[in-house]
Design an enzyme around this catalytic site. Sequence first.
Site, PDB file in Angstrom:
ATOM      1  N   ASP A  85       0.796  -1.235   0.000  1.00  0.00           N
ATOM      2  CA  ASP A  85       0.000   0.000   0.000  1.00  0.00           C
ATOM      3  C   ASP A  85       0.827   1.283   0.000  1.00  0.00           C
ATOM      4  OD1 ASP A  85      -2.656  -0.991  -0.110  1.00  0.00           O
ATOM      5  OD2 ASP A  85      -2.501  -1.632   1.981  1.00  0.00           O
ATOM      6  N   ASP A  93      -6.664  -3.516  -6.133  1.00  0.00           N
ATOM      7  CA  ASP A  93      -6.292  -2.225  -5.528  1.00  0.00           C
ATOM      8  C   ASP A  93      -4.829  -1.865  -5.812  1.00  0.00           C
ATOM      9  OD1 ASP A  93      -8.045  -4.020  -4.217  1.00  0.00           O
ATOM     10  OD2 ASP A  93      -8.147  -2.812  -2.416  1.00  0.00           O
TER      11      ASP A  93
HETATM   12  N1  GLY Z   1      -7.364  -1.096  -0.482  1.00  0.00           N
HETATM   13  C1  GLY Z   1      -8.315  -1.510   0.449  1.00  0.00           C
HETATM   14  C2  GLY Z   1      -9.700  -1.127   0.117  1.00  0.00           C
HETATM   15  O1  GLY Z   1     -10.008  -0.633  -0.932  1.00  0.00           O
HETATM   16  O2  GLY Z   1     -10.532  -1.325   0.986  1.00  0.00           O
END
Ligand code: GLY
Length: 396
Positions: free
Chosen positions: A114, A173
């Site tokens: 992330d 994501d």
């Molecule tokens: N990246 C985590 C979400 O979109 O909840």
Amino acid sequence: MRKLFIYLVIIPGLLFISCDKKEPLSKVVQRGLDISTRQSIYLAGELENQMEILPRTYANNELKTAGYKSWISGFFPGVLWYLYENDSLTEIRKYAELYTARVEKAKTMTNTHDLGFMLYCSFGNGYRLTSNPHYLEVLKTGAESLSTRFNEKVGVIKSWNSNGKWQYPVIIDNMMNLEMLSFVAKETNQEHFMDIANTHARTTLLHHFRPDNSCYHVISYDTITGKPHAKQTHQGYSDSSVWARGQAWALYGYTMMYRETGKPEYLEQARKVASFIKNHPNLPEDKVPYWDFDAPDIPNAPRDASAAAIMASAFIELCQLDKSSEAAGWLSLAEEQIRSLSSAEYLAEPGTNGGFILKHSVGNYNKNSEVDVPLTYADYYYVEALLRLKKLKNEN
Ligand code: GLY
């Protein structure tokens, strides 16, 4: 007779016209930005003296927070940078710098994918607006850390570490983290960061999408063969369902990668995802998706304002990159989403919602975590979309 005509025809006619008249879009955008600024100054003040703490959500009249390790740590600083970009307020810049510094320790983390969310939204926007050389150093370190999670054999950056269920899980994501790699590659002439970003985007394009152009949430790869061994979900309703935020990440991710590289296959993929979303029969009238397009309790399922905000921002960019006749449709869908998000239903009344901007987002429905609450990433992409729309309208 004349009086009767006025009461029965003229007055109802005037009322009808005034009810039907839409607020001009420029006013909607300005109102959204003004409220965002008021709310964010309030929220920044609330945590100003709490070292290392960043806002996360507001539930049951309580402000919930996070530290730099959380995937959401960069969004609030990012909101502040966008608002500073909008009106150059000294107070906002002071807060943007304060909250950005609270994310810095994330730069050496190698146990998460992330880092793009965490560092590019905060330090990336900060560097773009201030040219502070320290911010660039943080981004470079972050790109190094993120690239340790890339495996040549599989051709993707690992999202989460292996567990009993998944050998090498990659979530859609993860496309969002590629923007930081592309930025650092260009800024430092280190091509290998761009190669990683392109390889990740190409592998994801091969395996993450279904024939109808919706996407899975999680693909787990076999590290020996390099091929997927599982196609499942983590946050969606089911493995085969259409998790709304996942579609938003896909739309934004491929649009952004086309902007960064000019590769036509990315534009093609973004257009396919855009069409899927636009034509989906379960996309509600106000264009703010349910948390999952296949949620079993539609129309009573919770909406996800964060998905709408991410989509709107991506659609505004896509309409400028896509030279086909469909571009106008992407923009009008984004405008509908922005109008809805800027209505009393979703946009907080100043002084309410704990200082967050939007209401009604869904974090992880399956875990009953952050359901129908404000979220910093909804706010980030909403403010980004407002600024993109403002620039677009000022240019035309
Ligand atoms: N990246 C985590 C979400 O979109 O909840």
